[in-house]
Scaffold this motif. Sequence first.
Motif, PDB file in Angstrom:
ATOM      1  N   ASP A 174      -9.022  19.766  -2.550  1.00 11.54           N
ATOM      2  CA  ASP A 174     -10.295  19.222  -1.934  1.00 11.54           C
ATOM      3  C   ASP A 174     -10.534  17.719  -2.240  1.00 11.54           C
ATOM      4  O   ASP A 174     -11.308  16.991  -1.742  1.00 11.54           O
ATOM      5  CB  ASP A 174     -11.702  19.965  -2.590  1.00 11.54           C
ATOM      6  CG  ASP A 174     -11.660  19.852  -4.324  1.00 11.54           C
ATOM      7  OD1 ASP A 174     -10.951  18.993  -4.630  1.00 11.54           O
ATOM      8  OD2 ASP A 174     -12.239  20.700  -4.743  1.00 11.54           O
ATOM      9  N   LEU A 175      -9.451  17.111  -3.116  1.00 11.93           N
ATOM     10  CA  LEU A 175      -9.434  15.851  -3.430  1.00 11.93           C
ATOM     11  C   LEU A 175     -10.841  15.221  -4.053  1.00 11.93           C
ATOM     12  O   LEU A 175     -11.324  14.067  -3.935  1.00 11.93           O
ATOM     13  CB  LEU A 175      -9.287  14.852  -2.106  1.00 11.93           C
ATOM     14  CG  LEU A 175      -7.981  14.940  -1.549  1.00 11.93           C
ATOM     15  CD1 LEU A 175      -7.980  14.001  -0.355  1.00 11.93           C
ATOM     16  CD2 LEU A 175      -6.933  14.684  -2.653  1.00 11.93           C
ATOM     17  N   LYS A 176     -11.510  16.131  -4.617  1.00 10.93           N
ATOM     18  CA  LYS A 176     -12.524  15.879  -5.371  1.00 10.93           C
ATOM     19  C   LYS A 176     -12.337  15.274  -6.787  1.00 10.93           C
ATOM     20  O   LYS A 176     -11.712  15.915  -7.610  1.00 10.93           O
ATOM     21  CB  LYS A 176     -13.851  16.894  -5.415  1.00 10.93           C
ATOM     22  CG  LYS A 176     -14.349  17.098  -4.071  1.00 10.93           C
ATOM     23  CD  LYS A 176     -15.451  18.330  -4.233  1.00 10.93           C
ATOM     24  CE  LYS A 176     -15.976  18.820  -2.614  1.00 10.93           C
ATOM     25  NZ  LYS A 176     -17.027  19.801  -2.812  1.00 10.93           N
ATOM     26  N   PRO A 177     -12.944  14.138  -7.278  1.00  9.37           N
ATOM     27  CA  PRO A 177     -12.479  13.693  -8.750  1.00  9.37           C
ATOM     28  C   PRO A 177     -13.218  14.507  -9.804  1.00  9.37           C
ATOM     29  O   PRO A 177     -14.365  15.073  -9.635  1.00  9.37           O
ATOM     30  CB  PRO A 177     -13.198  12.356  -8.688  1.00  9.37           C
ATOM     31  CG  PRO A 177     -14.489  12.493  -7.690  1.00  9.37           C
ATOM     32  CD  PRO A 177     -13.947  13.461  -6.577  1.00  9.37           C
ATOM     33  N   LEU A 234       0.853  -1.373  -0.122  1.00 13.65           N
ATOM     34  CA  LEU A 234       0.006   0.096   0.062  1.00 13.65           C
ATOM     35  C   LEU A 234       0.828   1.109   0.007  1.00 13.65           C
ATOM     36  O   LEU A 234       1.459   1.537   0.817  1.00 13.65           O
ATOM     37  CB  LEU A 234      -0.733  -0.049   1.168  1.00 13.65           C
ATOM     38  CG  LEU A 234      -1.582   1.163   1.428  1.00 13.65           C
ATOM     39  CD1 LEU A 234      -2.610   1.650   0.448  1.00 13.65           C
ATOM     40  CD2 LEU A 234      -2.451   1.364   2.649  1.00 13.65           C
ATOM     41  N   VAL A 235       0.934   1.751  -1.096  1.00 14.08           N
ATOM     42  CA  VAL A 235       1.654   3.161  -1.230  1.00 14.08           C
ATOM     43  C   VAL A 235       1.062   4.431  -0.711  1.00 14.08           C
ATOM     44  O   VAL A 235      -0.387   4.342  -1.229  1.00 14.08           O
ATOM     45  CB  VAL A 235       2.229   3.414  -2.815  1.00 14.08           C
ATOM     46  CG1 VAL A 235       3.017   4.570  -2.890  1.00 14.08           C
ATOM     47  CG2 VAL A 235       3.083   2.070  -3.072  1.00 14.08           C
ATOM     48  N   GLU A 236       1.659   5.005  -0.062  1.00 12.84           N
ATOM     49  CA  GLU A 236       0.623   6.282   0.449  1.00 12.84           C
ATOM     50  C   GLU A 236       1.461   7.665  -0.112  1.00 12.84           C
ATOM     51  O   GLU A 236       2.520   7.836   0.188  1.00 12.84           O
ATOM     52  CB  GLU A 236       0.783   6.384   1.951  1.00 12.84           C
ATOM     53  CG  GLU A 236      -0.151   5.147   2.339  1.00 12.84           C
ATOM     54  CD  GLU A 236      -0.101   4.854   3.834  1.00 12.84           C
ATOM     55  OE1 GLU A 236      -0.574   5.641   4.570  1.00 12.84           O
ATOM     56  OE2 GLU A 236       0.806   4.027   4.596  1.00 12.84           O
ATOM     57  N   ILE A 237       0.917   8.677  -0.629  1.00 10.49           N
ATOM     58  CA  ILE A 237       1.287   9.842  -1.124  1.00 10.49           C
ATOM     59  C   ILE A 237       0.553  10.685  -0.656  1.00 10.49           C
ATOM     60  O   ILE A 237      -0.507  10.733  -0.010  1.00 10.49           O
ATOM     61  CB  ILE A 237       1.343   9.822  -2.459  1.00 10.49           C
ATOM     62  CG1 ILE A 237      -0.184   9.754  -3.247  1.00 10.49           C
ATOM     63  CG2 ILE A 237       1.910   8.873  -3.089  1.00 10.49           C
ATOM     64  CD1 ILE A 237      -0.072  10.074  -4.663  1.00 10.49           C
ATOM     65  N   SER A 238       1.090  12.088  -0.495  1.00 11.20           N
ATOM     66  CA  SER A 238       0.430  13.257   0.056  1.00 11.20           C
ATOM     67  C   SER A 238       0.405  14.496  -0.928  1.00 11.20           C
ATOM     68  O   SER A 238       1.562  14.746  -1.753  1.00 11.20           O
ATOM     69  CB  SER A 238       1.231  13.908   1.262  1.00 11.20           C
ATOM     70  OG  SER A 238       1.089  12.972   2.241  1.00 11.20           O
ATOM     71  N   LEU A 239      -0.454  15.166  -1.478  1.00 12.79           N
ATOM     72  CA  LEU A 239      -0.599  16.405  -2.144  1.00 12.79           C
ATOM     73  C   LEU A 239      -0.890  17.549  -1.401  1.00 12.79           C
ATOM     74  O   LEU A 239      -1.628  17.624  -0.402  1.00 12.79           O
ATOM     75  CB  LEU A 239      -1.853  16.070  -3.000  1.00 12.79           C
ATOM     76  CG  LEU A 239      -1.938  14.856  -4.014  1.00 12.79           C
ATOM     77  CD1 LEU A 239      -3.162  14.909  -4.900  1.00 12.79           C
ATOM     78  CD2 LEU A 239      -0.692  14.866  -4.970  1.00 12.79           C
ATOM     79  N   GLU A 240      -0.015  18.543  -1.764  1.00 16.34           N
ATOM     80  CA  GLU A 240      -0.300  19.919  -1.135  1.00 16.34           C
ATOM     81  C   GLU A 240      -1.537  20.534  -1.728  1.00 16.34           C
ATOM     82  O   GLU A 240      -2.042  19.924  -2.928  1.00 16.34           O
ATOM     83  CB  GLU A 240       0.829  20.666  -1.377  1.00 16.34           C
ATOM     84  CG  GLU A 240       2.256  20.281  -0.824  1.00 16.34           C
ATOM     85  CD  GLU A 240       2.215  20.296   0.498  1.00 16.34           C
ATOM     86  OE1 GLU A 240       1.712  21.027   1.319  1.00 16.34           O
ATOM     87  OE2 GLU A 240       3.059  19.233   1.325  1.00 16.34           O
ATOM     88  N   GLU A 241      -2.014  21.474  -1.196  1.00 21.06           N
ATOM     89  CA  GLU A 241      -3.180  22.168  -1.763  1.00 21.06           C
ATOM     90  C   GLU A 241      -3.161  22.798  -3.335  1.00 21.06           C
ATOM     91  O   GLU A 241      -4.044  22.552  -3.921  1.00 21.06           O
ATOM     92  CB  GLU A 241      -3.568  23.400  -0.866  1.00 21.06           C
ATOM     93  CG  GLU A 241      -4.191  22.949   0.369  1.00 21.06           C
ATOM     94  CD  GLU A 241      -5.054  24.196   0.927  1.00 21.06           C
ATOM     95  OE1 GLU A 241      -5.099  25.032   0.298  1.00 21.06           O
ATOM     96  OE2 GLU A 241      -5.634  23.960   2.004  1.00 21.06           O
ATOM     97  N   SER A 242      -1.897  23.057  -3.653  1.00 18.50           N
ATOM     98  CA  SER A 242      -1.649  23.562  -4.891  1.00 18.50           C
ATOM     99  C   SER A 242      -1.412  22.484  -5.965  1.00 18.50           C
ATOM    100  O   SER A 242      -1.284  22.647  -7.072  1.00 18.50           O
ATOM    101  CB  SER A 242      -0.552  24.365  -4.935  1.00 18.50           C
ATOM    102  OG  SER A 242       0.718  23.953  -4.641  1.00 18.50           O
ATOM    103  N   GLU A 243      -1.270  20.996  -5.472  1.00 18.06           N
ATOM    104  CA  GLU A 243      -0.925  20.098  -6.434  1.00 18.06           C
ATOM    105  C   GLU A 243      -2.139  19.007  -6.826  1.00 18.06           C
ATOM    106  O   GLU A 243      -3.084  19.162  -6.184  1.00 18.06           O
ATOM    107  CB  GLU A 243       0.185  19.131  -5.371  1.00 18.06           C
ATOM    108  CG  GLU A 243       1.444  19.723  -5.186  1.00 18.06           C
ATOM    109  CD  GLU A 243       2.368  18.828  -4.432  1.00 18.06           C
ATOM    110  OE1 GLU A 243       3.763  19.331  -4.462  1.00 18.06           O
ATOM    111  OE2 GLU A 243       1.882  18.142  -3.642  1.00 18.06           O
TER     112      GLU A 243
END
Length: 502
Positions: free
Chosen positions: A471-474, A229-238
Motif C-alpha cells: 500500500d506504500l503508506k508510511p 534519481l534511483v528507482e526501486i520496486s517493492l513487491e506486495e510482500s516486501e
Amino acid sequence: MAEGERASETGGDTADQTGECGGSPGAQGRAEELKAQANEYFRVKDYDRAVQYYTQAIALSQDSAIYYGNRSLAYLRTECYGYALADASRAIQLDAKYIKGYYRRATSNMALGKFKAALKDYETVVKVRPQDRDAQMKFHECSKMVRQKAFERAIACEQQNRSVVDSLDIEGMTIEDEYTGPQLQDGKVTLDFMVDLMQFYKDQKKIHRKCIYQILVQVKEILSQLPSLVEISLEESEQVTVCGDTHGQFYDMMNIFHLNGLPSESNPYIFNGDFVDRGSFSVEVIVTLCGFKLLFPGHFHLLRGNHETDTMNQMYGFEGEVKAKYSAQMFQLFSEVFQWLPLAMCVNHRVLIMHGGLFSEDGVTLDQIRSIDRNRQPPDSGPMCDLLWSDPQPQDGRSVSKRGVSCQFGPDVSRQFLSENSLDYIIRSHEVKPEGYEVTHDGLCVTVFSAPNYCDQMGNKGAYIHLSGSDLKPKFHQFEAVPHPNVKPMLYANSLLQMGMM
C-alpha cells in the motif's frame, strides 16, 4: 562555552536584560515581560518557544535592537541561519553600536559558509574592542578560513580531473601485527566483517586506515554507476525502512539495527542523507553505512544530504574528525564519495524521497532530476540545491528559506508537483521533529528524523518509516536516544563554532 554562559547570552549584559522599548509605558512593560519569558525558555533550551515570545515582544516594540539580537541567537540554536542573519542585520540597523549584533551576524554567515561577510563583521568588532581577546581570536580564525578558501579555489582547476584514488597505494599499506581489528576478506566486505566492525566501533576502537580506503574506493565505484534519481520496486510482500538524519550518532544508529534488524536482502534500508557532522562518531556512522552499501548494493541505499558537502563538513566537524582520526587525504576521498551519492529515490513510481524537499520554481520533472550532474559541490540555487536544502511551510506559496539557502514551499507547491509527476507523496528529512517525524501538507509531505536527542540537547525522539509494497503508506516507528561514550557533539567542529557566540 559553558552552559551557564550560553544561557546568559540570551539576555547578555544589563542593557540586554532591560532593553529600550518604544511605544507606551504599558507596551514597554509587557514587552519586557515577554522578553523575560523568552529568556527563560532559551535558558532551558526550548528555543522554538523562545522565538515565539521574542516575536511577541518585537510586535510591541519594533525598535529594540536587543529583542532582534536575542531572537537571532535563538534562531541560531535552531539552525534557522537565514532568519538569524536577518534579525542580526535588523538589530545593527536599529543600533549600529550593538556589538552582539555583529557577532551574531558573523556567526550566521559562518554557518552559511559566507566567510568573507563574516570576516567583515569580526573586523568591525575588533575595531570597537581592540582589547577583546575573543574577538581577536575569531577575527584571525575567520581570516585564515578566507585565505584557505581562496587557496582551494586556486588549485581546484588543477585537481579537477584528478582523484585521490590515483595517488593511493592501498596494496602497499601495511597492517601492523599489533592490529586486532576486522579486515576485509580478499579485499571484500562480508557480513562477518560488518558484525566485527560494528562491535569494534562500539568498543571505541579505530579500524585500520587500509580497510577504510578499500571500502571508500569500492563504494565510490558503485555510487558513480548510479543515476541521480534511483528507482526501486517493492513487491506486495516486501517492505523497505526509511531513516532520516543520523548526524554522527553511531550508537543511536546501532539501536535502529537492534530494533529493526540488520540490513539484508530481505530487510532493505534507505538512509536519507546527513550521515555526518555535529555528532562526534561520524566516521563510525559513514564507514558502517558504506560497508553495508558494498555488502547489499541493491538493497541498501544512501542519498545525499546538505551535510555531505565540503562547506558543511569544514564547519560542523566531519572534516576535523577525519583529520583527527586519520588524515586530510582520507577526507578528500570521503568528499569524492559524497559527490557521487544519488540525490533522490522513487519507490514504485509513487513515493519520492529526498533529503530537503521541493523546488524554488514550478515545473520540475523527474526527468530533470535524473539529468542533474551531481558530481560536484552543490550550487547556491537550482534543483540540486533545493533537493538538499528546502523545507515545507504550512501556508501556500513559497517564501525565503529560514536557513538562508533554497526556499520554503507550501501545500499548493506539493500538490502541483505530485500531480504533474504522478506521485502520491514525498518523504524528506533535514529537520528535527519532537516526535521524530511529522506529516504535513494534508499527508503529501512526510518528514523523518533519526537522530534522537539531537546534539545531546534537543530531547526529541527518533523515528524510521516502514514502506510496504502492498500500500506504500508510511508506518512510523519511534525510538529514544541510547547512552553513548562521554564524547561531546561538535567536538571536531570548527573552532569558531566551538567558541560560541558572544
